[in-house]
Motif scaffolding. Structure first.
Motif, PDB file in Angstrom:
ATOM      1  N   VAL A 278      11.653  19.336  -6.841  1.00  0.00           N
ATOM      2  CA  VAL A 278      10.781  18.054  -6.985  1.00  0.00           C
ATOM      3  C   VAL A 278      11.189  16.945  -7.747  1.00  0.00           C
ATOM      4  O   VAL A 278      11.287  15.914  -7.497  1.00  0.00           O
ATOM      5  CB  VAL A 278       9.228  18.779  -7.498  1.00  0.00           C
ATOM      6  N   THR A 279      11.511  17.381  -8.960  1.00  0.00           N
ATOM      7  CA  THR A 279      12.025  16.583 -10.166  1.00  0.00           C
ATOM      8  C   THR A 279      13.305  15.710  -9.771  1.00  0.00           C
ATOM      9  O   THR A 279      13.547  14.692  -9.823  1.00  0.00           O
ATOM     10  CB  THR A 279      12.029  17.237 -11.608  1.00  0.00           C
ATOM     11  N   SER A 280      14.337  16.878  -9.528  1.00  0.00           N
ATOM     12  CA  SER A 280      15.669  16.122  -9.328  1.00  0.00           C
ATOM     13  C   SER A 280      15.796  15.672  -7.914  1.00  0.00           C
ATOM     14  O   SER A 280      16.654  14.551  -7.824  1.00  0.00           O
ATOM     15  CB  SER A 280      16.853  17.158  -9.500  1.00  0.00           C
ATOM     16  N   VAL A 281      15.394  16.173  -6.894  1.00  0.00           N
ATOM     17  CA  VAL A 281      15.574  15.619  -5.526  1.00  0.00           C
ATOM     18  C   VAL A 281      14.637  14.652  -5.092  1.00  0.00           C
ATOM     19  O   VAL A 281      14.750  13.507  -4.999  1.00  0.00           O
ATOM     20  CB  VAL A 281      15.673  16.943  -4.693  1.00  0.00           C
ATOM     21  N   ILE A 282      13.250  15.002  -5.082  1.00  0.00           N
ATOM     22  CA  ILE A 282      12.068  14.298  -4.408  1.00  0.00           C
ATOM     23  C   ILE A 282      11.643  13.051  -5.513  1.00  0.00           C
ATOM     24  O   ILE A 282      11.807  11.892  -4.990  1.00  0.00           O
ATOM     25  CB  ILE A 282      10.996  15.022  -4.076  1.00  0.00           C
ATOM     26  N   MET A 283      11.629  13.315  -6.637  1.00  0.00           N
ATOM     27  CA  MET A 283      11.401  12.343  -7.482  1.00  0.00           C
ATOM     28  C   MET A 283      12.436  11.227  -7.931  1.00  0.00           C
ATOM     29  O   MET A 283      11.900  10.021  -7.621  1.00  0.00           O
ATOM     30  CB  MET A 283      11.016  12.988  -8.873  1.00  0.00           C
TER      31      MET A 283
ATOM     32  N   ALA B  68      20.287  21.043  -7.413  1.00  0.00           N
ATOM     33  CA  ALA B  68      20.258  19.679  -6.571  1.00  0.00           C
ATOM     34  C   ALA B  68      21.415  19.290  -6.013  1.00  0.00           C
ATOM     35  O   ALA B  68      21.126  18.601  -4.715  1.00  0.00           O
ATOM     36  CB  ALA B  68      19.463  18.617  -7.678  1.00  0.00           C
ATOM     37  N   ALA B  69      22.555  19.302  -6.530  1.00  0.00           N
ATOM     38  CA  ALA B  69      23.904  19.287  -5.899  1.00  0.00           C
ATOM     39  C   ALA B  69      24.015  19.957  -4.658  1.00  0.00           C
ATOM     40  O   ALA B  69      24.426  19.334  -3.687  1.00  0.00           O
ATOM     41  CB  ALA B  69      24.953  19.265  -6.762  1.00  0.00           C
ATOM     42  N   LEU B  70      23.723  21.109  -4.418  1.00  0.00           N
ATOM     43  CA  LEU B  70      23.668  21.824  -3.176  1.00  0.00           C
ATOM     44  C   LEU B  70      22.898  21.098  -2.175  1.00  0.00           C
ATOM     45  O   LEU B  70      23.342  21.013  -1.046  1.00  0.00           O
ATOM     46  CB  LEU B  70      23.404  23.384  -3.548  1.00  0.00           C
TER      47      LEU B  70
ATOM     48  N   VAL C 208       0.902  -1.149   0.075  1.00  0.00           N
ATOM     49  CA  VAL C 208       0.005   0.019   0.114  1.00  0.00           C
ATOM     50  C   VAL C 208       0.781   1.133  -0.041  1.00  0.00           C
ATOM     51  O   VAL C 208       0.546   2.234  -0.718  1.00  0.00           O
ATOM     52  CB  VAL C 208      -1.087  -0.041   1.145  1.00  0.00           C
ATOM     53  N   CYS C 209       1.994   1.091   0.897  1.00  0.00           N
ATOM     54  CA  CYS C 209       2.775   2.296   0.899  1.00  0.00           C
ATOM     55  C   CYS C 209       3.484   2.561  -0.357  1.00  0.00           C
ATOM     56  O   CYS C 209       3.681   3.787  -0.888  1.00  0.00           O
ATOM     57  CB  CYS C 209       3.745   2.174   1.972  1.00  0.00           C
ATOM     58  N   LEU C 210       3.853   1.473  -0.964  1.00  0.00           N
ATOM     59  CA  LEU C 210       4.844   1.423  -2.333  1.00  0.00           C
ATOM     60  C   LEU C 210       3.813   2.268  -3.355  1.00  0.00           C
ATOM     61  O   LEU C 210       4.253   2.924  -4.098  1.00  0.00           O
ATOM     62  CB  LEU C 210       5.325   0.132  -2.599  1.00  0.00           C
ATOM     63  N   TYR C 211       2.526   1.586  -3.364  1.00  0.00           N
ATOM     64  CA  TYR C 211       1.744   2.057  -4.534  1.00  0.00           C
ATOM     65  C   TYR C 211       1.299   3.641  -4.325  1.00  0.00           C
ATOM     66  O   TYR C 211       1.015   4.483  -5.257  1.00  0.00           O
ATOM     67  CB  TYR C 211       0.316   1.299  -4.567  1.00  0.00           C
ATOM     68  N   ALA C 212       1.414   4.144  -2.871  1.00  0.00           N
ATOM     69  CA  ALA C 212       1.099   5.595  -2.756  1.00  0.00           C
ATOM     70  C   ALA C 212       2.348   6.400  -3.166  1.00  0.00           C
ATOM     71  O   ALA C 212       2.209   7.320  -3.668  1.00  0.00           O
ATOM     72  CB  ALA C 212       0.861   5.639  -1.072  1.00  0.00           C
ATOM     73  N   LEU C 213       3.638   5.714  -3.121  1.00  0.00           N
ATOM     74  CA  LEU C 213       4.793   6.549  -3.589  1.00  0.00           C
ATOM     75  C   LEU C 213       4.751   6.604  -5.015  1.00  0.00           C
ATOM     76  O   LEU C 213       5.080   7.663  -5.552  1.00  0.00           O
ATOM     77  CB  LEU C 213       6.027   5.853  -2.967  1.00  0.00           C
ATOM     78  N   MET C 214       4.285   5.619  -5.695  1.00  0.00           N
ATOM     79  CA  MET C 214       4.153   5.519  -6.958  1.00  0.00           C
ATOM     80  C   MET C 214       2.908   6.354  -7.518  1.00  0.00           C
ATOM     81  O   MET C 214       3.371   7.447  -8.723  1.00  0.00           O
ATOM     82  CB  MET C 214       3.727   4.258  -7.643  1.00  0.00           C
ATOM     83  N   ALA C 215       1.902   6.646  -6.862  1.00  0.00           N
ATOM     84  CA  ALA C 215       1.075   7.868  -7.330  1.00  0.00           C
ATOM     85  C   ALA C 215       1.726   9.032  -7.053  1.00  0.00           C
ATOM     86  O   ALA C 215       1.326  10.205  -7.800  1.00  0.00           O
ATOM     87  CB  ALA C 215      -0.179   7.560  -6.410  1.00  0.00           C
ATOM     88  N   LEU C 216       2.269   9.433  -5.928  1.00  0.00           N
ATOM     89  CA  LEU C 216       2.713  10.799  -5.759  1.00  0.00           C
ATOM     90  C   LEU C 216       3.758  10.840  -6.939  1.00  0.00           C
ATOM     91  O   LEU C 216       4.000  12.210  -7.342  1.00  0.00           O
ATOM     92  CB  LEU C 216       3.736  10.777  -4.484  1.00  0.00           C
ATOM     93  N   HIS C 217       4.519   9.866  -7.178  1.00  0.00           N
ATOM     94  CA  HIS C 217       5.495  10.156  -8.380  1.00  0.00           C
ATOM     95  C   HIS C 217       4.956  10.477  -9.762  1.00  0.00           C
ATOM     96  O   HIS C 217       5.435  11.352 -10.481  1.00  0.00           O
ATOM     97  CB  HIS C 217       6.326   8.821  -8.634  1.00  0.00           C
TER      98      HIS C 217
ATOM     99  N   GLY D  89       3.603  17.249 -13.043  1.00  0.00           N
ATOM    100  CA  GLY D  89       3.950  18.797 -12.828  1.00  0.00           C
ATOM    101  C   GLY D  89       5.412  19.017 -13.630  1.00  0.00           C
ATOM    102  O   GLY D  89       5.547  20.233 -14.137  1.00  0.00           O
ATOM    103  N   SER D  90       6.067  18.072 -13.649  1.00  0.00           N
ATOM    104  CA  SER D  90       7.472  18.462 -14.150  1.00  0.00           C
ATOM    105  C   SER D  90       7.537  18.802 -15.589  1.00  0.00           C
ATOM    106  O   SER D  90       8.163  19.550 -16.196  1.00  0.00           O
ATOM    107  CB  SER D  90       8.287  17.120 -13.995  1.00  0.00           C
TER     108      SER D  90
END
Length: 299
Positions: A226-231, A45-47, A4-13, A19-20
């Motif tokens: 969002v794209t480089s760090v979170i995703m 992102a590196a910073l 369930v947690c994995l599918y929630a992370l996939m939906a967030l992705h 948005g990206s």
């Protein structure tokens, strides 16, 4: 980690990805120079990753051979993937890259079949053919005119970005199983920024930054944070717990979500209306998604 947690992370992705494409388009057009934009995004992102190392991100403990692997991942992610992505977005419409990235499961399965020297079942090959037919409908090589020629040029750059992403998804999984995915992500992108610096450093320094609108800076912030760090962290975390093909399935939902988000952003004036959302586009989208779903069926 439970399913369930994995599918929630996939939906967030999926939501973050959609948005990206929208904010990436705004940043690519606003900056004008894709190499400078790629470097600005990579440095930001590196910073963030460097500031988080030792607290939020474990310190690296790679072997010399693994550092060389990270160099390869860095090239795939920044000079190859991110540059092609942003250059393509200058000319194409946001719905197209979302659809081409939906081909990721197909490419991952093909690469895994080649590496294992096993021929995929016939119905999976049929799925590949169906998806490629959809790509041809979207590219419309028979269409003439400046608008479609420009969109096609952007689409070819996007397909280069998708190819690098497919390769990365397959080759990064083993090291994500041995090390914390946060560390693998962080140092791949830190090294990627270093690789991009001699290529685009002068271009970034020469840009008249004071003339770039606030909305473009906000779009760059989305790409960086969002794209480089979170995703990227989400993707590698999923690869630690699932197979590459299972993780790549989340790209299937990106095209319809991106189309809806692009329409909403165009309605409020943030984005120009897309000139390519006609019958052929939606027919191509159905063929691509149908082919990808067929490839994902178990024998």
């Amino acid at each position: 980690m439970n399913r369930v947690c994995l599918y929630a992370l996939m939906a967030l992705h999926v939501v973050c990805s959609s948005g990206s494409y929208i904010f990436g388009k705004a940043a690519a057009v606003g900056f004008g120079d894709p190499a400078a934009l790629t470097l600005a995004r990579a440095l930001g992102a590196a910073l963030i990753f460097l500031l988080g190392t030792g607290t939020l991100i474990p310190r690296p403990r790679f072997t010399p051979r693994e550092w060389m692997q990270l160099l390869g991942f860095a090239f795939l992610l920044v000079p190859f993937n991110q540059y092609c992505f942003l250059r393509g977005l200058q000319w194409t419409v946001p719905s197209h890259p979302a659809l081409f990235y939906a081909l990721t499961p197909l490419g991952v399965l093909t690469l895994q079949s080649l590496l294992s020297a096993r021929r995929p079942p016939g119905f999976k090959l049929a799925g590949v053919g169906l998806a490629l037919a959809g790509v041809i409908l979207i590219l419309r090589p028979w269409e003439e005119g400046e608008t479609f020629s420009q969109i096609r040029a952007g689409d070819f750059w996007i397909m280069g970005a998708v190819l690098s992403w497919m390769i990365y998804t397959v080759v990064v999984q083993p090291i994500c199983r041995r090390h914390d995915p946060r560390t693998v992500t962080a140092w791949s992108l830190i090294i990627g920024a270093a690789l991009m610096l001699p290529v685009a450093g002068k271009d970034l320094a020469a840009l008249p930054l004071d003339t770039i609108p606030v909305t473009v800076w906000l779009s760059l912030a989305w790409l960086t944070v969002v794209t480089s760090v979170i995703m990227m962290q989400l993707w590698n975390l999923l690869l630690r717990n699932l197979t590459p093909v299972e993780v790549a399935i989340c790209t299937n939902a990106q095209p319809p979500v991106t189309v809806l988000l692009a329409a909403a952003m165009a309605a409020v004036g943030f984005l120009d209306r897309q000139p390519d959302l006609g019958t052929l586009f939606f027919a191509g989208m159905l063929l691509v998604l149908g082919g990808v779903l067929l490839v994902q069926l178990r024998p």
